[in-house]
Design a protein around this motif. Structure first.
Motif, mmCIF file in Angstrom:
data_model
loop_
_atom_site.group_PDB
_atom_site.id
_atom_site.type_symbol
_atom_site.label_atom_id
_atom_site.label_comp_id
_atom_site.label_asym_id
_atom_site.label_seq_id
_atom_site.Cartn_x
_atom_site.Cartn_y
_atom_site.Cartn_z
ATOM 1 N N SER A 97 0.543 -1.739 0.097
ATOM 2 C CA SER A 97 -0.165 0.407 -0.288
ATOM 3 C C SER A 97 0.695 1.448 -0.336
ATOM 4 N N ASP A 100 -1.776 8.045 -1.243
ATOM 5 C CA ASP A 100 -2.548 8.382 -1.935
ATOM 6 C C ASP A 100 -1.967 9.659 -3.283
ATOM 7 N N THR A 139 -0.677 -0.744 -4.530
ATOM 8 C CA THR A 139 -2.306 0.006 -4.548
ATOM 9 C C THR A 139 -2.445 1.577 -3.967
ATOM 10 N N GLY A 141 -4.652 4.957 -3.449
ATOM 11 C CA GLY A 141 -6.569 5.717 -3.424
ATOM 12 C C GLY A 141 -6.435 7.158 -2.763
ATOM 13 N N ARG A 144 -8.550 4.567 -7.194
ATOM 14 C CA ARG A 144 -7.908 2.674 -7.039
ATOM 15 C C ARG A 144 -6.929 2.851 -7.372
ATOM 16 N N THR A 146 -4.299 -0.085 -9.054
ATOM 17 C CA THR A 146 -3.867 -1.388 -8.858
ATOM 18 C C THR A 146 -2.833 -1.744 -10.134
ATOM 19 N N SER A 175 -10.398 4.612 -11.708
ATOM 20 C CA SER A 175 -9.413 4.025 -11.024
ATOM 21 C C SER A 175 -9.332 3.378 -12.020
ATOM 22 N N SER A 177 -6.593 -0.686 -12.950
ATOM 23 C CA SER A 177 -5.825 -1.328 -12.907
ATOM 24 C C SER A 177 -4.294 -1.697 -13.834
#
Length: 475
Positions: A97, A100, A139, A141, A144, A146, A175, A177
């Motif tokens: 993690s 942010d 990850t 935030g 999000r 990833t 988002s 990913s």
């Protein structure tokens, strides 16, 4: 089950000796007939056991890293045959993690350093997993982000993916990913991006500038590609999704038609209206210069097909394989008879998520004969059953078969083309092809195993394949 019956009888106080002996014998027989690792209830593999690895705290010195969690998941795999020992299979997942508010460069630097520290820890604590069964996810935030990679490689790829993801977030993505290129499957490194519909074209421009393939989704618009996106194509998909009654507009570039779904039934005027809008649209073709087919479908029936901008492709034929001298065109050559042709499997190849396999048909006759058309192919799994719902499409929308005059002892070839499919949840790959070279021929069953290579094709249930016409082959 006998065991459960026994337990119920004991609890109920039924302790007759004869019945107890009968239950015990029944349980023994049941155990003898159950394969190792398979319970009488039919459960093959026990649930995995997860253990948090006690890695050192060195990662806390890395700027921008909020937390690191490493989990070792072990699973007992029963032996496949009687007498074969069970084995233990390990896999490790590392979840990192990040703070942010990191910039792309800061996220990339943090990922590289934390992997440098964590990798030897994982090797020490879970040596059974190995690089192929170890994965890491980063990850960030509140939007999000990833990024996933296999193997904990502290190289530039995952840092680049994180930097691109942060840039996409700054451009309006809600988002992101992303993956890192997988050398085993050949799938490229790409990002799945969700954003407001109005931001999709701008995000496509960012992805183009960073040379990052993306799937873009927002509102009723969806653009997918394994190639760097064309912002003009994304703008077109968004414009199509904004037409009256449209519930979704989807484009899988560069090979698929635009699919437009409309809240309508067969005969409704809105289907014709959207179709006319697409036919009149002049902003496409764009970068590729290739015409684009469209399909308009009503959710309750009705379907119209056409070409965007009214631009239809010119008819093409399959070019000869290799650079040999083209065979003579002999109008007097008779059609090939089924007995003239020997059909064989010509091999397979993979690159960047695309797959190809080749079929060959050799002229066994003493004179030249002509063949024209596309081979008919069915795809069989190891049990000999056909893969279901395999959609066969033309190799290219504008391609038409050409009459090929095949000299004695020479061969023609056809290509089967498809996109890589995941076999993780469906290992039932294609192991044989049932090929009919030309109308009237007896179908020929061909194995697809390659020496020192794959034993099957990842063409699974629901696959979409393209098959080319026969064309001149090389020896």
């Amino acid at each position: 089950m006998p065991g459960s019956t026994h337990r119920r009888e004991v609890r109920m106080g039924i302790a007759a000796v004869a019945l107890v002996l009968l239950v015990v014998v029944g349980c023994t027989v049941a155990v003898l007939w159950v394969r190792p690792g398979v319970s009488a209830a039919g459960t093959r593999t026990p649930e995995p056991v997860s253990k948090i690895l006690d890695i050192s705290d060195e990662w806390r010195s890395v700027p921008g890293v909020r937390d690191v969690l490493a989990v070792d998941e072990s699973r007992r795999i029963p032996g496949e045959d009687f007498g074969e020992a069970d084995r233990e299979e390990h896999s490790v997942s590392v979840e990192v993690s990040l703070e942010d508010d990191l910039t792309g460069a800061e996220a990339a630097a943090a990922s590289k350093e934390v992997l440098r520290l964590v990798r030897p820890e994982i090797t020490r604590l879970a040596p059974e997993a190995g690089p192929d069964r170890t994965g890491v996810s980063f990850t960030m935030g509140p939007t999000r982000i990833t990024v996933i990679e296999r193997g904990l490689n502290p190289g530039e790829a995952i840092g680049d993916a994180l930097a691109d993801a942060v840039t996409l977030r700054e451009a309006g993505a809600t988002s992101v990913s992303s993956t890192v290129a997988d050398p085993q499957t050949g799938l490229p490194a790409k990002a799945d991006v969700e954003a407001p519909q109005a931001r999709l074209a701008a995000l496509a421009a960012v992805a183009r500038d960073r040379q990052r393939p993306v799937d873009l989704r927002g509102g009723d618009a969806w653009y997918r590609s394994n190639e760097v996106p064309d912002p003009a194509a994304v703008r077109f998909v968004v414009a199509a999704s904004e037409q009256p009654s449209v519930t979704s507009a989807q484009l899988a570039a560069p090979y698929e038609p635009l699919i437009v779904l409309i809240e309508a039934a067969e005969g409704d005027q809105v289907i014709s209206d959207v179709s006319r809008w697409l036919t009149a649209y002049q902003g496409y073709p764009v970068g590729s210069g290739q015409p684009l087919e469209y399909v308009v479908e009503g959710t309750r029936g009705g379907r119209v097909e056409g070409w965007v901008g009214g631009k239809t492709p010119a008819p093409t034929t399959m070019p000869p394989f290799g650079d040999g001298t083209p065979w003579p065109i002999d109008p007097a050559a008779p059609p090939c008879r089924p007995s003239d042709l020997e059909v064989t499997f010509g091999g397979q190849d993979a690159a960047l998520g695309s797959r190809q396999a080749w079929l060959r048909a050799r002229n066994l006759g003493r004179r030249a004969c002509a063949i024209e058309g596309v081979p008919d192919v069915a795809f069989l799994n190891a049990a000999g059953a056909r893969q279901t719902e395999v959609m066969v499409k033309p190799y290219e929308p504008s391609m038409v078969p050409e009459r090929v005059v095949v000299p004695p002892a020479q061969s023609v070839m056809a290509v089967i083309d498809w996109q890589a499919m995941s076999t993780a949840n469906d290992p039932d790959v294609t192991t044989e092809l049932l090929v009919t070279a030309m109308p009237g021929s007896t179908p020929t069953t061909l194995g697809v195993a390659v020496i020192d290579g794959p034993s099957g094709l990842d063409i699974l249930d629901g696959a979409e394949v393209r098959i080319s016409p026969w064309a001149q082959a090389i020896d």
